[in-house]
Design a protein around this motif. Structure first.
Motif, short mmCIF file in Angstrom:
data_model
loop_
_atom_site.label_atom_id
_atom_site.label_comp_id
_atom_site.label_asym_id
_atom_site.label_seq_id
_atom_site.Cartn_x
_atom_site.Cartn_y
_atom_site.Cartn_z
N ARG A 29 0.87 -1.18 0.00
CA ARG A 29 0.00 0.00 0.00
C ARG A 29 0.91 1.23 0.00
NH1 ARG A 29 -5.38 -0.73 2.23
NH2 ARG A 29 -5.74 -2.96 2.48
N GLU A 40 -4.21 7.47 1.52
CA GLU A 40 -3.80 6.27 0.79
C GLU A 40 -4.00 6.54 -0.70
OE1 GLU A 40 -4.48 1.46 0.58
OE2 GLU A 40 -5.84 2.65 1.78
N HIS A 43 -3.35 0.75 -3.41
CA HIS A 43 -3.36 -0.44 -2.58
C HIS A 43 -3.36 -1.69 -3.47
CE1 HIS A 43 -7.60 0.36 -3.44
NE2 HIS A 43 -7.79 -0.94 -3.32
#
Length: 79
Positions: A29, A40, A43
């Motif tokens: 990730r 984020e 991923h």
């Protein structure tokens, strides 16, 4: 989750990049931190995709090879 942290200053992204291994799935990730906010970005990245994903996120984005080379040339000439 342990992570590798890098300070980057690319054409597409400037800030800290965290690369973390999700041990349960064996995928990576990628997180980015700017101005104290962590997000984020990617991923479920396999180890053999990691280099291309990081290059695209940090440096090349959606640029063609010619566009990237022109940008590098302009940057070097500005130094």
């Amino acid at each position: 989750m342990a992570a590798l942290v890098m300070q980057v200053k690319g054409f597409q992204y400037q800030g800290e990049v965290y690369i973390a291994l999700d041990e349960g799935s064996d995928y990576y990730r990628i997180y980015g931190e700017k101005n104290g906010t962590t997000k984020e970005y990617h991923h479920d990245i396999a180890f053999d995709e990691l280099g291309d994903v990081l290059d695209s996120m940090i440096e090349t984005g959606g640029m063609t090879k010619e566009e990237y080379q022109a940008k590098v040339k302009d940057f070097v000439c500005s130094l």
